[in-house]
Design a protein around this motif. Structure first.
Motif: not given
Length: 88
Positions: A30-48
């Protein structure tokens, strides 16, 4: 994560991107991403360094929405779902 091009977005940090993206895609928490349907990974950045990643997240959460959208569109102009890239 986003629900569609220039739509709702969710920003977070994880030590396991594949697992966390899967959880968002399948609305397992539950939360914002579920409520708003944020299911697409559109950006990411890796850190060590996880602390460095958290510091970046903290800064970005203070950004204006337009800045976040510009960052996404600089790297992913079509708002393509990048999930397939991280599981390959």
């Amino acid at each position: 994560m986003a629900n569609h091009r220039r739509g709702q977005t969710y920003l977070g940090v994880t030590s396991n991107l594949v697992q966390r993206a899967f959880q968002h895609r399948n609305k397992l928490f539950d939360g914002h991403s579920k409520d708003k349907g944020c299911t697409l990974l559109v950006w990411y950045e890796y850190y060590d360094d996880l602390q460095e990643a958290r510091a970046c997240e903290y800064r970005m959460k203070k950004w204006k929405r337009a800045w976040k959208l510009r960052l996404i569109e600089e790297h992913n102009p079509g708002w393509k779902d990048l999930y397939g890239e991280i599981i390959a």
